[in-house]
Every structure is written in C-alpha cells, then in structure tokens.
Design a protein around this motif. Sequence first.
Motif, short mmCIF file in Angstrom:
data_model
loop_
_atom_site.label_atom_id
_atom_site.label_comp_id
_atom_site.label_asym_id
_atom_site.label_seq_id
_atom_site.Cartn_x
_atom_site.Cartn_y
_atom_site.Cartn_z
N LEU A 234 0.84 -1.20 0.00
CA LEU A 234 0.00 0.00 0.00
C LEU A 234 0.88 1.25 0.00
O LEU A 234 0.60 2.23 -0.71
N TYR A 235 1.94 1.23 0.78
CA TYR A 235 2.92 2.30 0.79
C TYR A 235 4.05 1.94 -0.17
O TYR A 235 4.33 0.76 -0.41
N ARG A 236 4.73 2.96 -0.71
CA ARG A 236 5.77 2.75 -1.70
C ARG A 236 7.16 2.99 -1.13
O ARG A 236 7.43 4.05 -0.56
N SER A 237 8.01 2.00 -1.26
CA SER A 237 9.44 2.16 -0.99
C SER A 237 10.08 2.52 -2.33
O SER A 237 10.37 1.65 -3.14
N LEU B 226 0.07 -6.56 7.45
CA LEU B 226 -0.74 -6.19 8.61
C LEU B 226 -2.19 -6.61 8.43
O LEU B 226 -2.64 -6.88 7.31
N PRO B 227 -2.95 -6.65 9.52
CA PRO B 227 -4.37 -7.01 9.42
C PRO B 227 -5.11 -6.10 8.45
O PRO B 227 -4.90 -4.88 8.43
N GLY B 228 -5.94 -6.71 7.62
CA GLY B 228 -6.77 -5.93 6.69
C GLY B 228 -6.08 -5.51 5.43
O GLY B 228 -6.65 -4.77 4.62
N MET B 229 -4.83 -5.98 5.19
CA MET B 229 -4.07 -5.56 4.02
C MET B 229 -4.22 -6.52 2.84
O MET B 229 -3.55 -6.35 1.82
N GLY B 230 -5.08 -7.53 2.97
CA GLY B 230 -5.31 -8.44 1.84
C GLY B 230 -4.35 -9.61 1.82
O GLY B 230 -3.56 -9.82 2.76
N THR B 231 -4.38 -10.36 0.74
CA THR B 231 -3.53 -11.53 0.59
C THR B 231 -2.06 -11.12 0.59
O THR B 231 -1.65 -10.30 -0.22
N PRO B 232 -1.25 -11.68 1.49
CA PRO B 232 0.16 -11.25 1.58
C PRO B 232 0.92 -11.46 0.28
O PRO B 232 0.81 -12.50 -0.36
N ARG B 233 1.72 -10.46 -0.10
CA ARG B 233 2.54 -10.55 -1.30
C ARG B 233 3.96 -11.00 -1.00
O ARG B 233 4.73 -11.27 -1.93
N TYR B 234 4.32 -11.03 0.27
CA TYR B 234 5.68 -11.40 0.66
C TYR B 234 5.63 -12.42 1.78
O TYR B 234 4.74 -12.39 2.64
N ALA B 235 6.59 -13.31 1.80
CA ALA B 235 6.73 -14.25 2.91
C ALA B 235 7.21 -13.49 4.14
O ALA B 235 7.99 -12.54 4.03
N PRO B 236 6.76 -13.87 5.32
CA PRO B 236 7.25 -13.21 6.54
C PRO B 236 8.77 -13.34 6.67
O PRO B 236 9.36 -14.35 6.27
#
Length: 309
Positions: free
Chosen positions: A248-251, A281-291
Amino acid sequence: MTTAAGMIPVLDWSRYEDDPEGVSARLGAACRNSGFFCLTGHGVPEDAIARVFDQAARFFALPEAEKAALDIALTPHNRGWARMGSERLDESSGQVDRKEAFNVGLDLVADDPRVLRGDPFRGVNVWPDLPGFRETLLSYYDHAWQLGVALHGAIARDFGLDAGYFAPHFTAPMATLRLLSYPPGSGAEGEIGAGAHSDYGSITLLLTDGEPGLQVQALSGDWIDVPHVPGAFVVNIGDCLMRWSNDLYRSTPHRVLPPARARRSVAFFLDPNPDSVIAALPGMGTPRYAPITGAAYLRSRLDATYKGD
C-alpha cells in the motif's frame, strides 16, 4: 526532467497534536504516492542539527589512516566508516558509489548480554578520537529515534490501527545514524554519488546541507529532484514498511547524482527490532511477501550492497 511540484508534499508535524486524523491522512497519501515527503515542525532542536553537521565535517576531514581504523569491514554489526568506493547501492548496474560514510547504531556496552550472545546487529559502536563526537551523535540519534516512533503513530492511524501499534517494534531498533560525504563530481561517464536503490527499513529521516543531488524515481520512470526545504527532514518509506503495508505504501527508488560541490547529509534509517516479524498487517489483503524478521531482511540487503568487497 519532471518537477517535484505536487509529488513530494511538505507536511507540518506541529499540527499533529491538534489534528491527528488530518495529518495522518495527508501523510498516508504521500506514502501511497511518491513514498516521500518533507517534514517541518518536527521539534528536533536546530542546535542539535547544527552540531551533528559540524561533527560530520570534522570526521570526514580526518586522515584516511585514522578513519581506516574504524572501517565498517572490521565488524559484522554495520558500524563504522565506509570508505569511498566500498558500496554499490544499485545492485543491478554494478555502479560503484562515490561517497564515504560513518555509521552509528544503538549504543550498547561490551558486556550487554545481546552483544555477548552475538545477536544480529548487536555490537558496540566505534568512535573517532574527536571531542564531543560521541555525545553529539548519540543525542541526535535519540531525537531522530523519538521522532521516527512518533511518525509511526500517524502511520498506524492511517492504516486504521491503534496509534501505538508499531511501538513494540522499535523498543531496541536496528536504527542506523549515517553521516554521508559526497565529493564534487569529476565528470567521468557513468559516475554516481549513490546508485538507485530503495531503503531497507521502515522509514528514513534525512537532512542535507542544501546541495542538490537527491532524486526520486516517479512511476513514469522519470527522475525527479527532491526540493530542499531549510530545516525540514526528507522522509521516505523503506522496504520493511512497504512489506508491512502489503505494498500500500511505496518504498521508492532514489539516487544521488554527483554534486557540483561537496555535499553532506545526515540520514537516520529506522529499522525495526531484529526479531520483529515483517508480514502483511491485518486488513491488508492476501500477503505478497513471505514473513521475514527485520534482522534477516537487513542482512540480505547489506550483503548485496557490499558484495565483492
């Protein structure tokens, strides 16, 4: 060259106490778009800023032999002096950065249990023999750390989370205070001050001496000059916060061109605690990265930066 107008907003942090929701929303909009903003009203004392720049000038003027005794290659903890040509921030091009730097981390004593265990990025700082240098840098480190944690309160609000959500991740962070010195460009083809890269941690707080050179890459691919706002921090999002936000935020990629005159800057990279797990984080949708832990991510990026040296 695209201009920075409208892309890198100026936010007044002194308004946060009276309007936390409004300031958080404006901050969040900047982080979703350019990933950069300038921050005024931040409360870091002007004399603390002036002193750290003065100490940076004194350090970089030391003979190379004195700086070499503090070489960053002598420790695995990302502390000390990075000599000219030792870093390649642009991992794809192989361009060698034309700058030198000095890193300070969380200040720990040699018998701290974390140091004795060999925990990642838990080492002692190294210091030059300059009166007031250590005290000045540690005082500034604390100011920047406090500001960085406070900004995460606004970030949490923008995500719809409790303002204190991120605080446990920055109780003993892998934060790095970095003094940077860029010599005037020589005009050689392909020369770069700092190659195109994204930052590794959560957020970066940067102060410069006003000499141009810092550029941000827009979505169009154009490189945009970052404006100098006297007394303001340039704040940008790093990879860990981008991962926490699930993109959601851009690096945002950025670079430093060879300056026309010598250029100095002071960067504070606020990485999380070593064992903090970076996952959507909660509510951010399907994770795009592995923890991944903060320490494992930082190590992977530093290994790429110093590869071959």
